[in-house]
Each structure stands twice: as C-alpha cells, then as structure tokens.
Design a protein around this motif. Structure first.
Motif, short mmCIF file in Angstrom:
data_model
loop_
_atom_site.label_atom_id
_atom_site.label_comp_id
_atom_site.label_asym_id
_atom_site.label_seq_id
_atom_site.Cartn_x
_atom_site.Cartn_y
_atom_site.Cartn_z
N TYR A 93 -5.04 -3.97 18.09
CA TYR A 93 -4.61 -2.66 17.57
C TYR A 93 -5.80 -1.89 17.02
CZ TYR A 93 -0.48 -5.54 17.91
OH TYR A 93 0.47 -6.42 18.37
N MET B 239 -7.65 -3.61 13.84
CA MET B 239 -7.11 -3.69 12.48
C MET B 239 -6.80 -5.13 12.07
SD MET B 239 -3.16 -2.50 12.17
CE MET B 239 -3.07 -0.88 12.82
N GLN C 80 -8.23 9.21 11.02
CA GLN C 80 -7.08 8.47 11.55
C GLN C 80 -7.58 7.24 12.31
OE1 GLN C 80 -4.07 10.56 13.57
NE2 GLN C 80 -3.74 11.94 11.85
N ILE C 81 -6.75 6.20 12.32
CA ILE C 81 -7.17 4.92 12.89
C ILE C 81 -7.59 5.04 14.36
CG2 ILE C 81 -4.77 4.25 13.37
CD1 ILE C 81 -5.69 1.34 12.93
N HIS C 82 -6.96 5.97 15.10
CA HIS C 82 -7.31 6.11 16.52
C HIS C 82 -8.78 6.49 16.69
CE1 HIS C 82 -2.97 7.16 16.23
NE2 HIS C 82 -2.96 6.14 17.04
N ASN D 173 3.76 3.50 16.55
CA ASN D 173 2.45 4.09 16.29
C ASN D 173 1.71 3.26 15.23
OD1 ASN D 173 0.29 5.70 15.49
ND2 ASN D 173 1.42 7.58 15.92
N PRO D 174 0.50 2.78 15.55
CA PRO D 174 -0.22 1.94 14.58
C PRO D 174 -0.58 2.69 13.29
CG PRO D 174 -1.62 2.43 16.45
CD PRO D 174 -0.26 2.96 16.78
N GLN D 175 -0.49 4.01 13.34
CA GLN D 175 -0.76 4.80 12.15
C GLN D 175 0.20 4.41 11.02
OE1 GLN D 175 -3.29 7.22 12.47
NE2 GLN D 175 -3.21 7.18 10.26
N ASP E 133 0.06 1.61 20.86
CA ASP E 133 -0.11 0.52 19.89
C ASP E 133 -1.30 -0.38 20.22
OD1 ASP E 133 1.26 -0.36 22.10
OD2 ASP E 133 2.58 -1.72 21.00
#
Lengths: 297, 250
Positions: free
Chosen positions: A111, A114, A244-246, B12-14, B123
């Motif tokens: 992911y 993470m 943001q994580i992306h 969504n991993p957010q 994801d």
C-alpha cells in the motif's frame, strides 16, 4: 535454500543496479534488445524487432528458473508485461515493493510502503524492482549465451508510428535533487518560479498527479507518486504539496525533505526535515535570491 | 464478439490506518469501484460501440463485490452484463492468483477478444494484474494505453511511452491497461443507475472456477522503520536557505 540458486534478471534497460543488489546466488540476466549491462555472471540476449511487449513468450522460454530461484524484472511498462507472463508461466507469486528477497522468503512494502509484509513462498517468485540511475559496476568476464528465439514466434504486433519529444527527457530516477510542485500553484506559468530555484540548485522539477492528469501542465514523466515515479534523491523540496499518501509514497525515501506550504496543518510537514509555512509565490523567489547570494559569496 | 473490462472494488488507502503491529485497519475506508477503473470501462465501452461488441464486467473480490449495491455501482457504468467472483477467500490471494481467477472469468465469458483494465488499483497500486491476465490467456499485453480502436484482425493501440506516444497494431486478441487519464469517463445518469439493477450478473464463488493456487503465505506485518525527520520549522526563506547550507544539504 539451495546453495546453487540463481537470480534471473530480466531487463530492457542498462540500469539494473538495484536488481543486482537484491540478487542472491548466480546472476543470470536475460536482456531484451541491445542495451549493454554489467554486474551479472551470465547474459542471455534476445534480439527483437517491433514492440518489445510482443516478445513475452521468448522471455518466458529464456528464463529456465528452477524451484528456489527468483526472477527480478525491471519495473517499467514492458517489464511489467514480461513479469506477468513469467508469473503465469511459473505459477509464481508476483512481488512488488521488494525490500529484501531470498530463496523462499521476501519483505515487501505494501500500500505504497505504509506497512511491511513478510512472506514465504514455494517454488519460483517474480519480483518487480524499480530501475536505478546508473549502470551496475563494471565486470569483465560475462559469459554470453546465445538464445534460439526462432523456435517461438512473438505475438503478432508491429509498431506503426512513434512520436517522442527528445526535449521532454526528464530523468527523475537519476536526479540528486528534485523540486516537487503541487496544487498550490495557481497557473501553469507559475511553475517557472520552481524552475528558477531548480536552475540555481541544479535540481529537476517533478510534480503531483493532478498537475499531469487534471490540468495537463506537466509531462507524464514528471509525475512523482505511488503510480508514477518512486524516487530517493538526496534532497526533495515539496512546494505547494499537501502530502497525500499517493504522493508521499513516491518520495518518502528521500534523504532530506523540505516542505513549503501555506497550510501549517498540511501532512507534508510530518515527513519534512525542514518546513516553511508561507506563500510559495513569495518564498520561492526569495529562496532563489538567497541561493544566488550564497553562491556569489 | 465480446470485450471484457476487469475492475476492482477497493478501499482508498487515504482512509486506512496502520496499527502498531503493522496490520492495516481498513474499517474506516469505504470500498468503491477503484478510482481509475471507470477510465478503462469508458474505453471498453467506446471500442465495444465501434465494433458492435458486448461489454462484460469481470471482477474478483470479497463477498461485498457481489452485493446489490456494488453490482449496481459497477453495472451503471455501461456494462451489458457482469461475471463476478465474490468470495472472502480472495482477500488472501496474491495478485497472480487474482489474475488467474480473472482469466478464468474471461474464458467463461466466451468469445472475448479484448480485455481492458485500469492502470492500477487505488489500494495496492501494483499495476501488475492486467499483465498476469495476459500471461494466463497467452495473449499480448500493452500498458499505458491512451487509445484503442478495432481493426479487421485486431486492434490499433496508442500507448504513452517515455517522452511521447507510440502506435502499435496487434493481430488477434490482447490485454490493455489504460493510463488513468486516457479518456474522461461518463458519469452514470439516473436512468443508467435504474437500468443497472436489471442487467444480468453471474455471481460465483471460488469453488465455481479453475484458478491457480499460488503458494505464498504471509508470515506477518510490521511497521516500516520510521525515517526520523528533523521537523525544523522556519518562517523566512533566508533562514531556511542558510540552514540548508549550514547542514550541507545544499
């Protein structure tokens, strides 16, 4: 683990240093096309004409992996096609985000990194690994094996046309310093403020996904993030990027991170070594000026 | 002739949180048709319209993907019908096994000559499933596709390549993965949503299909080593630049 295991390295690019680093046992490269590689024990070369993707059946035939061997493939558009063909042919698990790998076991970042997952597997495994910036260290004696690719036909496909712009040749994987620009920029022309700073500190300019896809302000090759480039430069300066994580998954391995954002609660500050809360339209010209002054003594 | 689009129903991993033991808590993340999959569905729909083909949605996921809400959500986007494997077992599957199951669903759909998929799921974002599907079907695969049109014996595919585009002509069946901005997906209208409930959808379980059992087990999860950051804050650009020189970052 077998003592005589082989790591198969499948590539269309010379930049296989990260794959060589992860490799265990003998390194046998299957090179598709004419790039020169170093850092391996054996090379099987496949000549191609037409789209490289069509040669997946030849790649599968050239990789004579035995149970306990691992296959590492350069993670690019063509590499993923080969990895898919190999995983299906060997009934092998597909591993991405490989942090460490041995015969029968691996550590994977999941992911967007993470969490780390420890896995064990039987037989062969296929791993996709990001290419590096410079060719692996030179090695003089590589035995080159001829491969009889004529016995198998490639998939029927031909290149009809190709339009590439040589000027758009950004190489973020090789950059020591990168400035990342995000939605804090109001207009396309304003990115010049980041480019001016980049010019004085010898950095490349990358961006978040909305600037490529939503707005079309920058080339796709400049996109940093979990489904774009994953980079680990010495210095990463995030400007107008919320974090943001992306996006951060693609840059969080940078040695030093600097964040400039007008929102003091932006998540980017949580992963920054140096942070400045401020308006990028004022901050960037001042930074460029300060660097110039420092350089001029 | 049929065209299949492989889509994923994903959270969504957010909205996910990593627990101290490294396990990911998805309870606050609401699953939906994965962010970029509507782009693949739209491209599939256009190709299907151009050659008079039926558009079939295929999906592998936990039981929830077979529920009425998830089916409607997917079918309202332009599919003629769906074949879904809805089984909680699939949560443990490696992407090879997922792709093998999708290939099985595609074979079940019969007469499929093109498989379209998104670039990667929101994801896991591995971007590997379309290529493994091609591996199982023994078809060619092309990724980063921005345009696809049918020809007499196959497809003309335009791909994004480093610094530009390339157009490839393929004879026979193939698998393509779109870029996330290849086309702009249509937003389903109320009429589409109402019609979606009436579209035929086969909902299967793992025991209904042939799928490759990939020998991989998860031994455990752990939190990645944290890169300790200095978190020094500045209020003036001059001070920031001075600190970067002082610490030999510049």
């Amino acid at each position: 683990m077998r003592d005589d295991m082989t790591t198969w390295i499948v590539t269309t690019e010379p930049t296989i240093a990260p794959l060589c680093q992860l490799a265990v046992g003998e390194r046998h490269a299957v090179v598709v096309g004419d790039c020169e590689i170093t850092g391996v024990d054996k090379v099987t070369r496949l000549a191609i004409s037409g789209p490289a993707e069509a040669y997946a059946p030849q790649v599968v035939a050239a990789v004579a992996a035995q149970p306990g061997d691992i296959i590492l493939v350069v993670n690019n558009s063509v590499g993923r096609v080969y990895a898919g063909a190999l995983a299906a042919a060997f009934h092998a698990p597909m591993l991405t985000g490989v942090r460490n790998i041995a015969s029968g076991a691996a550590v994977l970042g999941r992911y967007g990194g993470m969490t780390f997952q420890d896995v064990q597997f039987d037989g062969v495994a296929v791993g996709l690994v990001e290419p590096g910036d410079i060719p692996a260290s030179a090695q003089s004696h590589i035995s080159i094996q001829a491969h009889d690719a004529h016995a198998i036909a490639p998939y029927p496909a031909t290149c009809e046309s190709e339009e590439t712009n040589a000027h758009a040749d950004i190489n973020l994987n090789a950059a020591r310093r990168i400035i990342g620009v995000g939605r804090g920029f109001v207009a396309k022309e304003d990115i010049d403020l980041a480019r001016q700073l980049a010019a004085v500190i010898e950095a490349e300019v990358g961006c978040t996904r909305p600037l490529v896809e939503g707005k079309g302000w920058m080339e796709r090759d400049a996109y940093l993030g979990v489904s774009g480039h994953t980079v680990s430069p010495q210095l990463y300066i995030a400007v107008g990027i919320s974090g943001q994580i992306h996006h951060t998954a693609g840059i969080d391995q940078s040695e030093t991170i600097v964040a400039i954002n007008n929102d003091e609660t932006a998540a980017i500050f949580d992963i920054a070594d140096y942070g400045l809360v401020g308006n990028l339209y004022e901050v960037l010209p001042k930074m460029t000026k300060a660097v110039r002054q420092h350089k001029n003594g | 002739m049929n065209i299949a689009v492989a889509y994923k129903y994903a959270p969504n991993p957010q909205d996910a949180r990593v627990q101290p033991d490294g396990q990911v808590d998805w309870s606050r993340a609401k699953p939906a048709v994965s962010e970029n999959d509507p782009v693949a569905i739209e491209m599939g729909r256009r190709v299907a319209a151009a050659c008079g083909a039926q558009l079939i949605g295929v999906c592998v996921g936990p039981q929830i993907v077979g529920a009425a809400m998830a089916r409607k959500n997917a079918m309202s986007r332009g599919f003629d019908r769906g074949i879904i494997l809805a089984d909680d077992q699939s949560a443990q599957w490696n992407s090879t096994q997922i792709a093998s199951a999708l290939a099985s669903l595609i074979q079940r759909a019969e007469d499929v000559t093109l498989v379209v998929a998104g670039d990667s799921s929101i994801d896991d974002a591995q971007g590997v499933v379309p290529a493994i599907i091609a591996g199982y079907l023994q078809w060619s695969a092309f990724l980063d596709v921005i345009d696809c049109e049918p020809t007499d014996d196959g497809y003309r595919i335009t791909q994004r390549v480093h610094g530009g585009t390339r157009t490839v002509r393929v004879s026979g069946p193939c698998v393509i993965a779109t870029t996330s901005d290849a086309v702009t997906p249509a937003v389903p209208s109320m009429k589409d949503i109402l019609a979606a409930g009436k579209k035929p959808v086969d909902v299967l379980t793992a025991s209904d299909i042939d799928c490759d059992d990939i020998g991989i087990t998860t031994v455990g999860y752990r939190k990645p080593p944290v890169h300790q950051r200095k978190k020094r804050m500045f209020s003036h650009a001059d001070e920031l630049v001075a600190a970067l020189y002082e610490d030999e970052v510049l």
